[in-house]
Structure formats: structure tokens, C-alpha cells
Write an enzyme that holds these catalytic residues in place. Structure first.
Site, PDB file in Angstrom:
ATOM      1  N   HIS A 201      17.730 -14.958   0.559  1.00  0.00           N
ATOM      2  CA  HIS A 201      16.801 -16.204   0.046  1.00  0.00           C
ATOM      3  C   HIS A 201      16.725 -17.072   1.098  1.00  0.00           C
ATOM      4  O   HIS A 201      17.423 -17.587   1.835  1.00  0.00           O
ATOM      5  CB  HIS A 201      17.767 -16.887  -1.163  1.00  0.00           C
ATOM      6  N   SER A 202      15.184 -17.462   1.435  1.00  0.00           N
ATOM      7  CA  SER A 202      14.614 -18.395   2.505  1.00  0.00           C
ATOM      8  C   SER A 202      15.220 -17.911   3.833  1.00  0.00           C
ATOM      9  O   SER A 202      14.683 -16.977   4.338  1.00  0.00           O
ATOM     10  CB  SER A 202      15.337 -19.762   2.196  1.00  0.00           C
ATOM     11  N   MET A 203      16.084 -18.772   4.602  1.00  0.00           N
ATOM     12  CA  MET A 203      16.752 -18.210   5.591  1.00  0.00           C
ATOM     13  C   MET A 203      17.342 -16.887   5.819  1.00  0.00           C
ATOM     14  O   MET A 203      17.151 -15.861   6.661  1.00  0.00           O
ATOM     15  CB  MET A 203      17.714 -19.030   6.542  1.00  0.00           C
TER      16      MET A 203
ATOM     17  N   SER B 179      13.201 -13.285  -0.772  1.00  0.00           N
ATOM     18  CA  SER B 179      13.227 -14.384  -1.454  1.00  0.00           C
ATOM     19  C   SER B 179      12.717 -15.652  -0.831  1.00  0.00           C
ATOM     20  O   SER B 179      13.338 -16.067   0.112  1.00  0.00           O
ATOM     21  CB  SER B 179      14.263 -14.637  -2.477  1.00  0.00           C
TER      22      SER B 179
END
Length: 258
Positions: free
Chosen positions: A94-96, A121
Site C-alpha cells: 500500500h502506497s510506499m 494499492s
């Protein structure tokens, strides 16, 4: 649920022998425990491998990574060494964590080892850059305001000066790690990519998701959820249902045929 001796991830097993291992890569500032409650919500045959990054959680006393390339190289080595257990493994980030998962998958592919699925994500395609200012360079007040706007931290933490003094530098360093990342074109992955995002995520313009498709030769699909950057908390049941479908026996046999 025995703990893994590997310093880079913690294994959470169900009550039956696993047939699938899902590596979960955390977002900026988060520790591996952010995903641990998923164990009770996923089928017992899916084993979770929660990535433990230095500088937080159990590894709080260690210096944070300053190079995404170096971090990816070490992660890929640890995962390659560990992949002697479940029949299949997949990545979720997710993200990073999505960026880390993607680059780790590319590094593993060079070793002849590829996840059977990559789920990214809340992250724009890695080939897309320069569309926003560097957030890691903002003054503390402006940086904190951006973190608040993402709704990823409880308000009581944002209002706690002691907590901010301890953890805001960790989050800022993670942002810098991603912002210093330099994308390099490479061979497309041989596993499919699922791109997941919140419809109202101001940090991830939906038009910048399409370029994920160039990173795989095995198909790329996008799934949008109601919510913002941290839709995964608001829509957890929907997300885990999708993950279960992606990792189910019917999908694994399909991937094997590719």
C-alpha cells in the site's frame, strides 16, 4: 502462530499447512503489525509474511533505509532465501509499500523467482513522476497538515507533541525514500498486476494508474473502492475478499498456465 526468525518479515500462519504466502509491504511510517489483523479474516491456507522495515516496530533502534534500491536488494535476497515453503507467493503493498513490492518483484524476477500476483494499492504507476511537489521537504507544520489530510493517523496522535517528535521524522524519511526513487525501464513482469485505489484519493490521481499496465506482460486490472488514500481501513472486507479471490486455487492454476 510461530514467529519467523527472519529479521525482514514475520510469518502468521493459519491452522492448516499453507498453500500461498502473501508478503505485505507497509506504507510510509507504518510497521509490519498494521496488517496482522488480516490473519483472522483470510483463509487459513494463506500464510501472511509481514515485511519488517528498519527504523520502526521491532527494528526501531536500527537506522532507516536511505536508498530504495539498497532496501529492495536486501528484501529480494531475504525473500529468495525464504521461498522454500508454500507452493505460491504473492505481494501486496500500500502506497510506499506498493513501490517496494513492485521493485522487489522486479529484482526477484532477475533471480528467476516471480510472485504469482502483484497487488499494488494507492500508488501511481512508477513510470509517472514529477506531478507534485516534494512533500518531504515541507516544513513540519505543512508536512503534518498533509499527513492529517490523508486521514491515515488517529487525531489523538496528530495532537500529541511527544508522538510527533518521535514518529514524524520516520514518516518524512519514508516520503523522501520514495521521492528520491528513480524509475528505470526494465523487462515487464511475468505475473499479473492488480491496481487498487480509493476513488476519492487526492494523492493518487486515477488517470495516473493506467501506466501500471506497461509493467507486466501477464495482464493488468484496476479495482476502485469507495474512500480516500486509506480506503483499505474503510473497505477492509471488500479488499480482503478481492485478495482472497486473487489468491484462490482457481487463479493459481490460471497463473501457472501463463
Amino acid at each position: 502462530m510461530p514467529a519467523s526468525p527472519n529479521p525482514w518479515f514475520s510469518l502468521l500462519r493459519g491452522t492448516v499447512p499453507p498453500t500461498q504466502r502473501l508478503y505485505c509491504f507497509p506504507y510510509a511510517g507504518a510497521g509490519h503489525t498494521v496488517y496482522q489483523h488480516w490473519r483472522a479474516q483470510l483463509p487459513a491456507e494463506i500464510e501472511l509474511a509481514l515485511i519488517k522495515l528498519p527504523g520502526r516496530g521491532e527494528r526501531f533502534g536500527e537506522p532507516q533505509a536511505t536508498s530504495l534500491d539498497a532496501l529492495v536488494g536486501t528484501l529480494a535476497q531475504a525473500i529468495a532465501h525464504a521461498e522454500q515453503g508454500p507452493e505460491h507467493f504473492a505481494f501486496f503493498g500500500h502506497s510506499m509499500g506498493a513501490l517496494l513490492a513492485f521493485e522487489t518483484a522486479r529484482a526477484l524476477q532477475k533471480r528467476g523467482l516471480v510472485p504469482n500476483a502483484l497487488l499494488v494499492s494507492a500508488r501511481t504507476a512508477p513510470s509517472v513522476h514529477g506531478w507534485r511537489e516534494r512533500l518531504s521537504d515541507l516544513p513540519d507544520a505543512a508536512f503534518l497538515e498533509h499527513i492529517r489530510s490523508m486521514n491515515g493517523l488517529p487525531q489523538e496522535l496528530c495532537d500529541n507533541p511527544e508522538w510527533l517528535a518521535l514518529f514524524l521524522p520516520i514518516i518524512r524519511a519514508d516520503f523522501a525514500l520514495c521521492e528520491n526513487y528513480s524509475y528505470r525501464p526494465d523487462q515487464p513482469l511475468t505475473c499479473p498486476i492488480s491496481v487498487l485505489a480509493g476513488r476519492d484519493d487526492a494523492n493518487v490521481p486515477l488517470a495516473l494508474l493506467d501506466a501500471w499496465a506497461i509493467e507486466t506482460q501477464a495482464g493488468c486490472q484496476t479495482q476502485l473502492f469507495a474512500g480516500g488514500h486509506f480506503y483499505l481501513f474503510e473497505r477492509q472486507a471488500e479488499l480482503l475478499s478481492l485478495i482472497q479471490h486473487q489468491l484462490g486455487p482457481q487463479r493459481r492454476s490460471g497463473y501457472a498456465a501463463m
